[in-house]
Design a protein around this motif. Structure first.
Motif, PDB file in Angstrom:
ATOM      1  N   GLY A 148       0.825  -1.212   0.000  1.00 30.39           N
ATOM      2  CA  GLY A 148       0.000   0.000   0.000  1.00 30.39           C
ATOM      3  C   GLY A 148       0.853   1.254   0.000  1.00 30.39           C
ATOM      4  O   GLY A 148       0.533   2.244  -0.658  1.00 30.39           O
ATOM      5  N   ALA A 149       1.974   1.208   0.728  1.00 32.06           N
ATOM      6  CA  ALA A 149       2.816   2.399   0.842  1.00 32.06           C
ATOM      7  C   ALA A 149       3.468   2.790  -0.477  1.00 32.06           C
ATOM      8  O   ALA A 149       3.952   3.903  -0.616  1.00 32.06           O
ATOM      9  CB  ALA A 149       3.888   2.181   1.908  1.00 32.06           C
ATOM     10  N   THR A 150       3.476   1.891  -1.454  1.00 36.48           N
ATOM     11  CA  THR A 150       4.073   2.253  -2.738  1.00 36.48           C
ATOM     12  C   THR A 150       3.126   3.103  -3.588  1.00 36.48           C
ATOM     13  O   THR A 150       3.547   3.725  -4.556  1.00 36.48           O
ATOM     14  CB  THR A 150       4.430   1.012  -3.589  1.00 36.48           C
ATOM     15  N   LEU A 151       1.838   3.095  -3.228  1.00 38.73           N
ATOM     16  CA  LEU A 151       0.841   3.770  -4.070  1.00 38.73           C
ATOM     17  C   LEU A 151       1.101   5.265  -4.209  1.00 38.73           C
ATOM     18  O   LEU A 151       0.706   5.876  -5.192  1.00 38.73           O
ATOM     19  CB  LEU A 151      -0.564   3.550  -3.506  1.00 38.73           C
ATOM     20  N   GLY A 152       1.790   5.843  -3.213  1.00 39.01           N
ATOM     21  CA  GLY A 152       1.987   7.284  -3.205  1.00 39.01           C
ATOM     22  C   GLY A 152       2.741   7.852  -4.378  1.00 39.01           C
ATOM     23  O   GLY A 152       2.549   9.003  -4.743  1.00 39.01           O
ATOM     24  N   ILE A 153       3.623   7.076  -5.009  1.00 37.97           N
ATOM     25  CA  ILE A 153       4.366   7.661  -6.126  1.00 37.97           C
ATOM     26  C   ILE A 153       3.567   7.611  -7.420  1.00 37.97           C
ATOM     27  O   ILE A 153       3.926   8.219  -8.410  1.00 37.97           O
ATOM     28  CB  ILE A 153       5.782   7.042  -6.311  1.00 37.97           C
ATOM     29  N   LEU A 154       2.448   6.878  -7.401  1.00 38.56           N
ATOM     30  CA  LEU A 154       1.591   6.832  -8.590  1.00 38.56           C
ATOM     31  C   LEU A 154       0.486   7.877  -8.473  1.00 38.56           C
ATOM     32  O   LEU A 154       0.109   8.527  -9.445  1.00 38.56           O
ATOM     33  CB  LEU A 154       0.999   5.424  -8.711  1.00 38.56           C
ATOM     34  N   GLY A 365       5.742   7.468 -18.779  1.00 38.00           N
ATOM     35  CA  GLY A 365       6.023   7.987 -17.438  1.00 38.00           C
ATOM     36  C   GLY A 365       5.270   7.208 -16.377  1.00 38.00           C
ATOM     37  O   GLY A 365       5.826   6.845 -15.331  1.00 38.00           O
ATOM     38  N   ILE A 366       4.005   6.932 -16.643  1.00 37.62           N
ATOM     39  CA  ILE A 366       3.189   6.183 -15.676  1.00 37.62           C
ATOM     40  C   ILE A 366       3.698   4.749 -15.568  1.00 37.62           C
ATOM     41  O   ILE A 366       3.808   4.184 -14.476  1.00 37.62           O
ATOM     42  CB  ILE A 366       1.693   6.203 -16.094  1.00 37.62           C
ATOM     43  N   TYR A 367       4.036   4.177 -16.717  1.00 33.96           N
ATOM     44  CA  TYR A 367       4.604   2.823 -16.732  1.00 33.96           C
ATOM     45  C   TYR A 367       5.860   2.766 -15.856  1.00 33.96           C
ATOM     46  O   TYR A 367       6.039   1.879 -15.035  1.00 33.96           O
ATOM     47  CB  TYR A 367       4.922   2.422 -18.170  1.00 33.96           C
ATOM     48  N   LEU A 368       6.722   3.790 -16.036  1.00 36.78           N
ATOM     49  CA  LEU A 368       7.993   3.815 -15.310  1.00 36.78           C
ATOM     50  C   LEU A 368       7.757   3.943 -13.801  1.00 36.78           C
ATOM     51  O   LEU A 368       8.451   3.317 -12.990  1.00 36.78           O
ATOM     52  CB  LEU A 368       8.832   4.993 -15.818  1.00 36.78           C
ATOM     53  N   VAL A 369       6.751   4.747 -13.426  1.00 36.27           N
ATOM     54  CA  VAL A 369       6.433   4.887 -12.011  1.00 36.27           C
ATOM     55  C   VAL A 369       5.932   3.549 -11.445  1.00 36.27           C
ATOM     56  O   VAL A 369       6.280   3.162 -10.329  1.00 36.27           O
ATOM     57  CB  VAL A 369       5.400   6.010 -11.796  1.00 36.27           C
ATOM     58  N   LEU A 370       5.151   2.813 -12.237  1.00 35.49           N
ATOM     59  CA  LEU A 370       4.713   1.485 -11.797  1.00 35.49           C
ATOM     60  C   LEU A 370       5.915   0.570 -11.578  1.00 35.49           C
ATOM     61  O   LEU A 370       5.971  -0.190 -10.597  1.00 35.49           O
ATOM     62  CB  LEU A 370       3.786   0.850 -12.840  1.00 35.49           C
ATOM     63  N   MET A 371       6.900   0.646 -12.469  1.00 31.96           N
ATOM     64  CA  MET A 371       8.092  -0.184 -12.305  1.00 31.96           C
ATOM     65  C   MET A 371       8.870   0.245 -11.052  1.00 31.96           C
ATOM     66  O   MET A 371       9.458  -0.590 -10.365  1.00 31.96           O
ATOM     67  CB  MET A 371       9.001  -0.115 -13.534  1.00 31.96           C
ATOM     68  N   ALA A 372       8.855   1.557 -10.764  1.00 30.07           N
ATOM     69  CA  ALA A 372       9.541   2.042  -9.565  1.00 30.07           C
ATOM     70  C   ALA A 372       8.820   1.537  -8.312  1.00 30.07           C
ATOM     71  O   ALA A 372       9.442   1.192  -7.308  1.00 30.07           O
ATOM     72  CB  ALA A 372       9.597   3.568  -9.565  1.00 30.07           C
ATOM     73  N   GLU A 373       7.476   1.484  -8.372  1.00 25.29           N
ATOM     74  CA  GLU A 373       6.712   0.944  -7.244  1.00 25.29           C
ATOM     75  C   GLU A 373       7.087  -0.507  -6.995  1.00 25.29           C
ATOM     76  O   GLU A 373       7.257  -0.937  -5.860  1.00 25.29           O
ATOM     77  CB  GLU A 373       5.220   0.987  -7.556  1.00 25.29           C
ATOM     78  N   LEU A 374       7.209  -1.258  -8.100  1.00 21.30           N
ATOM     79  CA  LEU A 374       7.603  -2.657  -7.972  1.00 21.30           C
ATOM     80  C   LEU A 374       8.969  -2.773  -7.307  1.00 21.30           C
ATOM     81  O   LEU A 374       9.189  -3.633  -6.463  1.00 21.30           O
ATOM     82  CB  LEU A 374       7.651  -3.307  -9.359  1.00 21.30           C
ATOM     83  N   ALA A 375       9.877  -1.846  -7.690  1.00 22.19           N
ATOM     84  CA  ALA A 375      11.229  -1.893  -7.132  1.00 22.19           C
ATOM     85  C   ALA A 375      11.212  -1.705  -5.615  1.00 22.19           C
ATOM     86  O   ALA A 375      12.093  -2.183  -4.914  1.00 22.19           O
ATOM     87  CB  ALA A 375      12.105  -0.824  -7.779  1.00 22.19           C
TER      88      ALA A 375
END
Lengths: 434, 199
Positions: A148-154, A365-375
């Motif tokens: 849940g805490a990763t949602l903030g960057i999206l 950009g959105i795709y990349l942010v999703l990949m960053a969330e995964l990271a």
């Protein structure tokens, strides 16, 4: 002229330096300087000062410290802590009960605080003791918080998007609009996993609890007001067309300051602590970003984007094949790189490919942010895994990792969803910004 | 910060902290000014050119001065996943090397930053809309860079001293900030908020 193998060698050098524990900013700087002095001559590197000044003398990036400060005010003003309690009242009747409060609170808290560590720490500290006596499955509890805490960057305002926008000349307003629908869909997917898991195996969730009296729950709603008002004002100012993201961030800072004053939380000490966090976080981000700007510049002068573009066009890959390759590439990088370092370090190389294949920059950009969330949640370096495990202070990190797995799959599903249905990302920016 | 464990940091941190707090006030003042400008533009049609330029200066200064504070608190991002699995003696060497490299980078940035001001003075450049001479924001920016470099160099020399004399403490003082340490400060802040809530 530089060859594709020399460019690959440079990229590997970058990864090796980072892996050996050299500072991420230094690793990028060293590779750029090495490339510049080898291919352009040592005098070219003396222009570094001018490059550094113009990379940080940037009126788009100044939104970064403003959003960080805004988040600091809301967190230190105690607004975000109260939000959790109120959300728990309204979301716990769903199958999976309090687990949904974790997700909802994380999404909201992360959106306003912009810090994934602060989110996981705060929600974790408030939530974990509450779960102890209630007999929920530990893994699911830990997984909801870490994921849940990763949602903030999206969900905007997102700092990663400001930096992506500044590096690629993509409108930050469009990126923000692009993140909203995927942010909501991903939150719903996370909640869906919890509902499904608790329907199939009710033992995963604790017993149903009687809700608090309606009057109290309604009163609690007031606690959602301040953070939502700030969020609404910031977004409204951007899409109402009367403020840039930087200006709306400044507006948000002033309003959040006012809210802290009203609640009696304003003091010189609180201000100074907020300033220090802001300076420190901004500096960590900009040191890496400025190094990446320089890397971008050097690669540009050396003709690497052209080289990569020709190489990739020669491969005759379709957009879809390229995204599959990039997804695997980012999943591997994300296992051991810091999320921001991964994003800014790869933009100089990857963005030309995106342009060459005519992939939409906002979508990417959105795709990349999703990949960053995964990271943030892929072991072994997923920051959030360790934060949640640290608060828990017992058991094994394996339980946290098992807990995030279903959410990891949902993130990959989300990537697939925006691929097959790009309108999820692109419809809202087109609607609000034309 | 009485429990600040690093003897060099005990000197460096208060300096970086003081300058950083001043810059923090500047960020707040900039926010207020920008808000006034938005309201003025919206309600009275008054527009003030040059906020963009001011914003750029604010970020450049924030980044440079903040870098010195983050340096003092050893906050700058590193990847520690492989490092912490290496044998202790290798970690000591790598931690020292990382610091020396960062100090070299910071020193280079400060040196080339100086050249930027030189050039500005030579052409007497100024911001087109604000009209203020560029050397003014640039010298604050350079002050930040010099402070960053000075702290980085002092830390690097200290680490080198510890390494060459075989003294302990390099990994504790100059290793990557662990998640536990980061979490600790986050939890302290949370605790402080709770106390305030119950007061």
């Amino acid at each position: 002229m530089i060859t594709i193998s020399a460019a690959t060698l440079g990229f590997l050098l970058l990864i090796v330096l980072m892996s050996l524990g050299f500072h991420v900013a230094f690793a990028m700087f060293a590779v750029s300087i090495a490339g510049a002095s080898f291919y352009l001559g040592v005098p070219a590197t003396l222009e570094y000062g001018t490059q550094y000044w113009s990379a940080t003398n940037n009126s788009v990036l100044v939104a970064v410290p403003l959003f960080v400060l805004l988040g600091e005010f809301l967190v230190r003003g105690g607004f975000t802590d109260r939000m959790y309690r109120s959300l728990a009242d309204w979301l716990s009747p769903l199958p999976g009960g309090l687990l949904h409060s974790n997700l909802g609170a994380c999404a909201l808290f992360a959106a306003v605080s912009g810090s994934s560590v602060a989110t996981a720490a705060t929600v974790g500290t408030v939530a974990l003791p509450a779960f102890d006596k209630r007999g929920y499955d530990q893994r699911l509890v830990l997984g909801t918080i870490a994921a849940g805490a990763t949602l903030g960057i999206l969900i905007p305002p997102s700092i990663n998007m400001i930096i992506y926008g500044a590096m690629t000349n993509t409108s930050v307003g469009r990126l923000y609009a692009g993140g909203i629908v995927p942010g909501i869909v991903l939150t719903l997917l996370f909640m869906g996993v919890v509902v499904l898991a608790c329907r199939v195996r009710p033992a995963l969730a604790g017993p149903k609890e009687a809700p608090r009296p309606l009057v109290e729950r309604l009163r609690g709603l007031a606690d959602l007001g301040p953070p939502l008002a700030v969020f609404g004002l910031v977004m409204g100012a951007i899409y109402g067309g009367w403020a840039t993201p930087t200006e709306s961030a400044a507006l948000g800072v002033v309003v959040a300051l006012g809210l802290c004053a009203v609640r009696g939380r304003l003091s010189i000490r609180m201000l100074h602590e907020s300033f220090l966090s802001t300076l420190s976080i901004t500096a960590m981000i900009t040191l890496i970003t400025a190094a990446a700007f320089y890397l971008n510049f050097v690669l540009g002068v050396m003709g690497v984007p052209d080289l990569i573009t020709r190489f990739v066009t020669g491969l005759q890959l379709s957009q879809g094949q390229m995204i599959v390759i990039l997804t695997i590439f980012y999943l591997i990088l994300g296992c051991f790189l810091d999320a921001l370092a991964m994003v800014v370090g790869t933009i100089p190389v990857v963005f030309p490919i995106i342009l060459a294949l005519k992939i939409d920059p906002v979508w990417f950009g959105i795709y990349l942010v999703l990949m960053a969330e995964l990271a943030l949640i892929t072991p072994p370096v997923g920051m959030n895994l360790y934060v949640v495990q640290g608060i828990r202070g017992r058991g094994n990190i394996r339980e946290v990792i098992e807990g995030v797995l279903p959410f990891l799959l949902m993130m990959l599903l989300m990537v697939a969803l925006i691929w097959f249905w790009p309108k999820l990302v692109l419809a809202l920016p087109a609607l609000v910004m034309g | 910060m009485s429990d600040f464990p690093n003897p060099v940091g005990r000197v460096a941190e208060p300096i970086a902290r003081t300058v950083s707090i001043l810059v923090g006030w500047a960020i707040l003042a900039f926010s207020v000014a920008l808000t006034v400008e938005i309201v003025g533009r919206k309600l009275f049609g008054l527009s003030f050119k040059g906020m963009d330029e001011l914003g750029g200066f604010v970020l450049a200064i924030t980044a440079a001065v903040g870098a010195s504070y983050a340096m003092a608190m050893r906050g700058h991002t590193r990847v520690d996943v492989f490092l912490v699995r290496l044998p202790r003696p290798v970690q000591r060497v790598l931690n020292t090397l990382a610091l020396i490299s960062l100090a070299g980078f910071a020193g280079f940035a400060a040196w080339r930053g100086w050249a930027v001001i030189d050039e500005t003075l030579e052409f007497s450049s100024s911001a087109p809309n604000l009209g203020i001479p560029l050397w003014v924001p640039q010298s604050v920016w350079l002050t930040g860079l010099v402070l960053f470099a000075a702290i980085a160099i002092a830390y690097a020399l200290h680490a080198l001293f510890l390494l060459s004399t075989g003294r302990p403490g390099i990994d504790a003082l100059y290793g990557p900030l662990s998640v536990e340490e980061e979490l600790h400060s986050e939890l302290e802040a949370l605790e402080a908020r709770h106390q305030e809530e119950h007061r």
